[in-house]
Write an enzyme that holds these catalytic residues in place. Structure first.
Site, short mmCIF file in Angstrom:
data_model
loop_
_atom_site.label_atom_id
_atom_site.label_comp_id
_atom_site.label_asym_id
_atom_site.label_seq_id
_atom_site.Cartn_x
_atom_site.Cartn_y
_atom_site.Cartn_z
N SER A 68 10.80 1.52 9.55
CA SER A 68 11.62 0.95 8.47
C SER A 68 13.03 0.60 8.96
O SER A 68 13.65 1.34 9.72
CB SER A 68 11.73 1.95 7.32
OG SER A 68 12.67 1.45 6.39
N LYS B 31 5.64 4.50 -4.82
CA LYS B 31 6.47 3.96 -5.90
C LYS B 31 5.96 4.34 -7.29
O LYS B 31 6.75 4.56 -8.20
CB LYS B 31 6.56 2.43 -5.78
CG LYS B 31 7.43 2.00 -4.60
CD LYS B 31 7.56 0.49 -4.51
CE LYS B 31 8.40 0.14 -3.29
NZ LYS B 31 8.61 -1.29 -3.13
N ASP C 99 13.69 -4.03 -6.62
CA ASP C 99 12.88 -4.97 -5.82
C ASP C 99 12.90 -6.39 -6.40
O ASP C 99 13.05 -7.37 -5.67
CB ASP C 99 11.42 -4.50 -5.76
CG ASP C 99 11.23 -3.34 -4.80
OD1 ASP C 99 12.07 -3.17 -3.90
OD2 ASP C 99 10.22 -2.62 -4.95
N ALA D 16 -1.66 -6.79 -6.90
CA ALA D 16 -1.25 -6.24 -8.20
C ALA D 16 -0.91 -4.76 -8.06
O ALA D 16 -1.03 -3.99 -9.01
CB ALA D 16 -2.36 -6.44 -9.24
N ARG E 245 -7.66 -8.33 -5.40
CA ARG E 245 -9.01 -7.97 -4.94
C ARG E 245 -9.75 -7.17 -6.02
O ARG E 245 -10.91 -7.43 -6.30
CB ARG E 245 -8.86 -7.15 -3.64
CG ARG E 245 -10.14 -6.72 -3.01
CD ARG E 245 -9.86 -6.00 -1.72
NE ARG E 245 -9.02 -4.80 -1.91
CZ ARG E 245 -8.63 -4.01 -0.93
NH1 ARG E 245 -8.97 -4.29 0.31
NH2 ARG E 245 -7.88 -2.95 -1.19
P1 ATR Z 1 2.23 -1.71 -2.43
O1 ATR Z 1 3.13 -0.63 -2.92
O2 ATR Z 1 2.61 -2.25 -1.09
O3 ATR Z 1 2.01 -2.79 -3.44
P2 ATR Z 1 -0.34 -0.73 -3.22
O4 ATR Z 1 0.21 -0.34 -4.54
O5 ATR Z 1 -1.28 0.19 -2.51
O6 ATR Z 1 0.82 -1.00 -2.16
O7 ATR Z 1 -1.03 -2.17 -3.42
C1 ATR Z 1 -1.66 -2.83 -2.36
C2 ATR Z 1 -2.13 -4.18 -2.86
O8 ATR Z 1 -2.68 -4.91 -1.76
C3 ATR Z 1 -3.22 -4.10 -3.90
O9 ATR Z 1 -3.07 -5.20 -4.77
C4 ATR Z 1 -4.48 -4.22 -3.04
O10 ATR Z 1 -5.62 -4.68 -3.74
P3 ATR Z 1 -6.53 -3.61 -4.54
O11 ATR Z 1 -5.85 -3.37 -5.83
O12 ATR Z 1 -7.85 -4.26 -4.67
O13 ATR Z 1 -6.59 -2.37 -3.66
C5 ATR Z 1 -4.04 -5.28 -2.08
N1 ATR Z 1 -4.83 -5.30 -0.83
C6 ATR Z 1 -4.82 -4.40 0.15
N2 ATR Z 1 -5.65 -4.77 1.16
C7 ATR Z 1 -6.17 -5.96 0.79
C8 ATR Z 1 -7.10 -6.89 1.39
N3 ATR Z 1 -7.64 -6.65 2.59
N4 ATR Z 1 -7.40 -8.02 0.72
C9 ATR Z 1 -6.85 -8.27 -0.50
N5 ATR Z 1 -6.00 -7.44 -1.10
C10 ATR Z 1 -5.64 -6.31 -0.49
#
Ligand code: ATR
Length: 281
Positions: free
Chosen positions: A16, A67, A103, A129, A153
């Protein structure tokens, strides 16, 4: 207060840039601001945060994957954090954590104020999302975009984010598998974490409109697959989340100390560092 205790909580946090950014803000403003990164696995997050406050910790930034967990630990949250259901900034006062989310305003400051893009009227695609998407969705709506199409997804999470925006004429969810039939977009935001796990997104080629702006909310190597995809598909305006990172950090610093630091020099130094790394110098 001679020295404050501030920290970033995430998993992982080793790469980070937030400690570097906060050190620059402290130097620039002359405010005592001791800030470090703390790696906490999800199962240990609540306990680690508690020990931090018991040891005098006053403020925390929260990054993935905590978060939403941090939001749940707050005794009070701001309206924008409530809408996001996620916090990136915690302040300890009156016996508990108060949560906010800088953010969304950080993203808009970077795109509109620093980079000079007019977001009004843009048909916008939000990929993802999760916490990152939730943090920016309302701010995008407030910036005057004409439509927000949320694709995730896992469909149900896109539905729930769209519902929470409570503006069904402008904000709605669609299926990932239908992306090719959704037309083109003037703003495309990657808020997925796919880059962090080395997965590539399956995106149809017709998504960007001729004047599209494509933004990945992450920075560094993690942002490269999506930004490279955008460039390969003719998008002229491509940004990663570095500017947003600096702006959200400035927002947190202001909440803690009542002073908003100047961000431009800090951003330019980090952007130069990033470009040297990307060019293999
Ligand atoms: P962050 O705090 O970075 O948003 P998160 O809350 O874990 O992390 O969310 C990750 C997001 O990336 C989600 O929307 C996830 O989709 P899912 O809700 O289906 O898990 C999406 N994501 C992660 N890997 C993905 C992939 N290979 N293809 C499409 N979406 C992906």
């Amino acid at each position: 207060m001679t020295s404050s205790q501030f920290a970033l909580f995430g998993h992982p946090v080793a790469t980070s840039l937030s400690p570097q950014i906060h050190a620059a803000f402290a130097k620039q403003t002359g405010i005592a601001h001791e800030y470090r990164a703390i790696d906490a696995a999800p199962a240990d997050f609540a306990m680690t945060l508690r020990s931090f406050s018991e040891g005098g910790g006053h403020g925390a930034n929260i990054t993935q994957p905590h978060k939403e967990a941090a939001f749940a630990l707050c005794i009070e949250v701001t309206e924008r954090a409530k809408r996001a259901g996620a916090v990136n900034t915690l302040t300890h006062k009156a016996g508990g954590w108060h949560g906010d989310n800088t953010d969304g305003s950080g993203l808009i400051r970077d795109l509109a104020d620093r980079a000079g893009f007019d977001l009004r009227g843009r048909r916008t695609l939000l990929l993802g999302a999760g916490g990152a998407a939730r943090g920016v969705a309302q701010a995008l709506m407030d910036a005057g975009i004409v439509e927000l199409v949320i694709v995730n997804r896992t469909d149900a999470k896109a539905d729930s984010l769209a519902d929470s925006l409570a503006d069904p004429k402008r904000a709605h969810s669609r299926y990932w598998n239908d992306l090719a039939a959704l037309g083109d977009f003037e703003l495309i935001i990657n808020a997925t974490s796919a880059g962090r796990t080395g997965e590539s997104l399956k995106l149809p080629s017709g998504l960007p409109s001729p004047r599209a702006l494509a933004v990945d909310l992450s920075y560094g190597e993690v942002a490269i697959p999506f930004t490279a995809w955008a460039r390969a598909h003719g998008v002229k305006h491509v940004r990663d989340g570095l500017g947003m990172l600096v702006e959200q950090a400035a927002g947190s610093f202001e909440l803690w100390h009542g002073v908003r630091p100047e961000t431009e020099a800090v951003y330019q130094a980090l952007a130069a560092q990033r470009d040297r790394l990307n060019n293999g110098d």
